[in-house]
Design a protein around this motif. Structure first.
Motif, PDB file in Angstrom:
ATOM      1  N   SER A 107       0.820  -1.214   0.000  1.00  0.00           N
ATOM      2  CA  SER A 107       0.000   0.000   0.000  1.00  0.00           C
ATOM      3  C   SER A 107       0.853   1.261   0.000  1.00  0.00           C
ATOM      4  CB  SER A 107      -0.907  -0.005   1.221  1.00  0.00           C
ATOM      5  OG  SER A 107      -1.715   1.133   1.223  1.00  0.00           O
ATOM      6  N   SER A 108       1.028   1.812  -1.152  1.00  0.00           N
ATOM      7  CA  SER A 108       1.730   3.079  -1.320  1.00  0.00           C
ATOM      8  C   SER A 108       1.458   3.548  -2.740  1.00  0.00           C
ATOM      9  CB  SER A 108       3.235   2.937  -1.079  1.00  0.00           C
ATOM     10  OG  SER A 108       3.829   2.113  -2.054  1.00  0.00           O
ATOM     11  N   ASP A 109       1.924   4.715  -3.049  1.00  0.00           N
ATOM     12  CA  ASP A 109       1.762   5.222  -4.406  1.00  0.00           C
ATOM     13  C   ASP A 109       3.041   5.004  -5.198  1.00  0.00           C
ATOM     14  OD1 ASP A 109      -0.744   5.998  -3.720  1.00  0.00           O
ATOM     15  OD2 ASP A 109      -0.447   8.121  -4.054  1.00  0.00           O
ATOM     16  N   LEU A 110       2.909   5.083  -6.505  1.00  0.00           N
ATOM     17  CA  LEU A 110       4.044   4.981  -7.412  1.00  0.00           C
ATOM     18  C   LEU A 110       4.080   6.208  -8.297  1.00  0.00           C
ATOM     19  CD1 LEU A 110       3.565   1.300  -8.650  1.00  0.00           C
ATOM     20  CD2 LEU A 110       5.282   2.111  -7.056  1.00  0.00           C
ATOM     21  N   ILE A 111       5.244   6.560  -8.760  1.00  0.00           N
ATOM     22  CA  ILE A 111       5.398   7.648  -9.722  1.00  0.00           C
ATOM     23  C   ILE A 111       5.744   7.020 -11.062  1.00  0.00           C
ATOM     24  CG2 ILE A 111       6.750   9.665 -10.378  1.00  0.00           C
ATOM     25  CD1 ILE A 111       7.173  10.172  -7.368  1.00  0.00           C
ATOM     26  N   ASP A 112       4.936   7.294 -12.059  1.00  0.00           N
ATOM     27  CA  ASP A 112       5.177   6.761 -13.399  1.00  0.00           C
ATOM     28  C   ASP A 112       6.351   7.524 -14.013  1.00  0.00           C
ATOM     29  OD1 ASP A 112       5.211   6.113 -16.110  1.00  0.00           O
ATOM     30  OD2 ASP A 112       3.025   5.985 -16.232  1.00  0.00           O
ATOM     31  N   PRO A 113       7.495   6.870 -14.208  1.00  0.00           N
ATOM     32  CA  PRO A 113       8.667   7.574 -14.732  1.00  0.00           C
ATOM     33  C   PRO A 113       8.489   8.066 -16.167  1.00  0.00           C
ATOM     34  CG  PRO A 113       9.081   5.225 -14.648  1.00  0.00           C
ATOM     35  CD  PRO A 113       7.755   5.465 -13.968  1.00  0.00           C
ATOM     36  N   ASN A 114       7.537   7.497 -16.886  1.00  0.00           N
ATOM     37  CA  ASN A 114       7.277   7.935 -18.258  1.00  0.00           C
ATOM     38  C   ASN A 114       6.501   9.250 -18.303  1.00  0.00           C
ATOM     39  OD1 ASN A 114       8.513   5.654 -19.527  1.00  0.00           O
ATOM     40  ND2 ASN A 114       6.738   4.472 -18.875  1.00  0.00           N
ATOM     41  N   LEU A 115       5.821   9.587 -17.207  1.00  0.00           N
ATOM     42  CA  LEU A 115       5.032  10.818 -17.159  1.00  0.00           C
ATOM     43  C   LEU A 115       5.680  11.908 -16.313  1.00  0.00           C
ATOM     44  CD1 LEU A 115       1.459   9.298 -16.688  1.00  0.00           C
ATOM     45  CD2 LEU A 115       2.482  10.176 -18.798  1.00  0.00           C
ATOM     46  N   CYS A 116       6.530  11.511 -15.388  1.00  0.00           N
ATOM     47  CA  CYS A 116       7.148  12.462 -14.461  1.00  0.00           C
ATOM     48  C   CYS A 116       8.044  13.459 -15.205  1.00  0.00           C
ATOM     49  CB  CYS A 116       7.970  11.698 -13.427  1.00  0.00           C
ATOM     50  SG  CYS A 116       8.760  12.754 -12.204  1.00  0.00           S
ATOM     51  N   THR A 117       7.836  14.741 -14.891  1.00  0.00           N
ATOM     52  CA  THR A 117       8.646  15.795 -15.499  1.00  0.00           C
ATOM     53  C   THR A 117       9.804  16.213 -14.590  1.00  0.00           C
ATOM     54  OG1 THR A 117       7.279  17.563 -14.588  1.00  0.00           O
ATOM     55  CG2 THR A 117       6.660  16.698 -16.767  1.00  0.00           C
ATOM     56  N   ALA A 118       9.925  15.569 -13.443  1.00  0.00           N
ATOM     57  CA  ALA A 118      10.973  15.854 -12.462  1.00  0.00           C
ATOM     58  C   ALA A 118      10.905  17.296 -11.954  1.00  0.00           C
ATOM     59  CB  ALA A 118      12.354  15.529 -13.023  1.00  0.00           C
ATOM     60  N   CYS A 119       9.692  17.804 -11.782  1.00  0.00           N
ATOM     61  CA  CYS A 119       9.521  19.178 -11.300  1.00  0.00           C
ATOM     62  C   CYS A 119       9.822  19.309  -9.808  1.00  0.00           C
ATOM     63  CB  CYS A 119       8.112  19.679 -11.599  1.00  0.00           C
ATOM     64  SG  CYS A 119       6.818  18.932 -10.593  1.00  0.00           S
ATOM     65  N   GLY A 120       9.678  18.219  -9.050  1.00  0.00           N
ATOM     66  CA  GLY A 120       9.997  18.239  -7.633  1.00  0.00           C
ATOM     67  C   GLY A 120       8.865  18.624  -6.710  1.00  0.00           C
ATOM     68  N   ALA A 121       7.703  18.950  -7.245  1.00  0.00           N
ATOM     69  CA  ALA A 121       6.580  19.372  -6.400  1.00  0.00           C
ATOM     70  C   ALA A 121       6.207  18.307  -5.375  1.00  0.00           C
ATOM     71  CB  ALA A 121       5.367  19.722  -7.259  1.00  0.00           C
ATOM     72  N   CYS A 122       6.207  17.074  -5.777  1.00  0.00           N
ATOM     73  CA  CYS A 122       5.789  15.982  -4.895  1.00  0.00           C
ATOM     74  C   CYS A 122       6.765  15.782  -3.733  1.00  0.00           C
ATOM     75  CB  CYS A 122       5.641  14.685  -5.676  1.00  0.00           C
ATOM     76  SG  CYS A 122       7.147  14.144  -6.519  1.00  0.00           S
ATOM     77  N   GLU A 123       8.032  15.903  -4.007  1.00  0.00           N
ATOM     78  CA  GLU A 123       9.049  15.669  -2.982  1.00  0.00           C
ATOM     79  C   GLU A 123       8.852  16.596  -1.784  1.00  0.00           C
ATOM     80  OE1 GLU A 123      13.869  15.215  -2.570  1.00  0.00           O
ATOM     81  OE2 GLU A 123      13.075  16.456  -4.200  1.00  0.00           O
ATOM     82  N   PHE A 124       8.546  17.856  -2.048  1.00  0.00           N
ATOM     83  CA  PHE A 124       8.396  18.832  -0.975  1.00  0.00           C
ATOM     84  C   PHE A 124       7.072  18.699  -0.232  1.00  0.00           C
ATOM     85  CE2 PHE A 124      11.351  20.742  -4.048  1.00  0.00           C
ATOM     86  CZ  PHE A 124      12.465  20.770  -3.234  1.00  0.00           C
ATOM     87  N   GLU A 125       6.071  18.104  -0.864  1.00  0.00           N
ATOM     88  CA  GLU A 125       4.752  17.960  -0.233  1.00  0.00           C
ATOM     89  C   GLU A 125       4.623  16.693   0.610  1.00  0.00           C
ATOM     90  OE1 GLU A 125       2.045  19.982  -0.014  1.00  0.00           O
ATOM     91  OE2 GLU A 125       3.350  21.463  -0.925  1.00  0.00           O
ATOM     92  N   CYS A 126       5.485  15.720   0.393  1.00  0.00           N
ATOM     93  CA  CYS A 126       5.362  14.442   1.097  1.00  0.00           C
ATOM     94  C   CYS A 126       5.652  14.614   2.588  1.00  0.00           C
ATOM     95  CB  CYS A 126       6.308  13.409   0.498  1.00  0.00           C
ATOM     96  SG  CYS A 126       6.182  11.803   1.312  1.00  0.00           S
ATOM     97  N   PRO A 127       4.669  14.322   3.458  1.00  0.00           N
ATOM     98  CA  PRO A 127       4.871  14.503   4.890  1.00  0.00           C
ATOM     99  C   PRO A 127       5.776  13.438   5.519  1.00  0.00           C
ATOM    100  CG  PRO A 127       2.714  13.563   4.506  1.00  0.00           C
ATOM    101  CD  PRO A 127       3.297  13.887   3.157  1.00  0.00           C
ATOM    102  N   ASN A 128       6.053  12.370   4.781  1.00  0.00           N
ATOM    103  CA  ASN A 128       6.881  11.287   5.313  1.00  0.00           C
ATOM    104  C   ASN A 128       8.263  11.218   4.669  1.00  0.00           C
ATOM    105  OD1 ASN A 128       4.845  10.266   7.050  1.00  0.00           O
ATOM    106  ND2 ASN A 128       3.840   9.384   5.274  1.00  0.00           N
ATOM    107  N   SER A 129       8.597  12.208   3.855  1.00  0.00           N
ATOM    108  CA  SER A 129       9.881  12.209   3.141  1.00  0.00           C
ATOM    109  C   SER A 129      10.117  10.896   2.401  1.00  0.00           C
ATOM    110  CB  SER A 129      11.030  12.484   4.106  1.00  0.00           C
ATOM    111  OG  SER A 129      10.864  13.733   4.731  1.00  0.00           O
ATOM    112  N   ALA A 130       9.054  10.400   1.780  1.00  0.00           N
ATOM    113  CA  ALA A 130       9.121   9.119   1.077  1.00  0.00           C
ATOM    114  C   ALA A 130       9.533   9.264  -0.387  1.00  0.00           C
ATOM    115  CB  ALA A 130       7.766   8.421   1.152  1.00  0.00           C
ATOM    116  N   ILE A 131       9.640  10.493  -0.868  1.00  0.00           N
ATOM    117  CA  ILE A 131       9.938  10.722  -2.281  1.00  0.00           C
ATOM    118  C   ILE A 131      11.346  11.269  -2.429  1.00  0.00           C
ATOM    119  CG2 ILE A 131       9.262  11.946  -4.370  1.00  0.00           C
ATOM    120  CD1 ILE A 131       6.403  12.035  -3.186  1.00  0.00           C
ATOM    121  N   SER A 132      12.083  10.649  -3.339  1.00  0.00           N
ATOM    122  CA  SER A 132      13.443  11.110  -3.607  1.00  0.00           C
ATOM    123  C   SER A 132      13.718  11.029  -5.103  1.00  0.00           C
ATOM    124  CB  SER A 132      14.458  10.266  -2.831  1.00  0.00           C
ATOM    125  OG  SER A 132      14.362   8.913  -3.231  1.00  0.00           O
TER     126      SER A 132
END
Length: 70
Positions: A6-31
């Motif tokens: 149970s978690s989310d995934l980031i589709d690497p084919n769609l990701c623009t590497a803008c970084g918005a998600c990394e800063f919003e994650c309350p668990n620092s789960a995105i790198s």
């Protein structure tokens, strides 16, 4: 997509590497590594207990980039 619990995934084919998600994650789960963002399934709690919806999906400018793991 790789199998995850149970978690989310980031589709690497769609990701623009803008970084918005990394800063919003309350668990620092995105790198980022080599301009590809990924969610650590051991840290991701889908924002349960903190927000009504996963914040990565909410702030991502590209629809369906942050998606529930299958």
């Amino acid at each position: 997509f790789p199998t995850r619990r149970s978690s989310d995934l980031i589709d690497p084919n769609l990701c623009t590497a803008c970084g918005a998600c990394e800063f919003e994650c309350p668990n620092s789960a995105i790198s980022v590594a080599a301009n590809v963002y990924a969610i650590d399934p051991d840290k991701c709690q889908e924002c349960k207990g903190k927000y009504d919806t996963p914040q990565c999906a909410k702030v991502c400018p590209v629809p369906d980039t942050c998606v529930p793991a299958r």
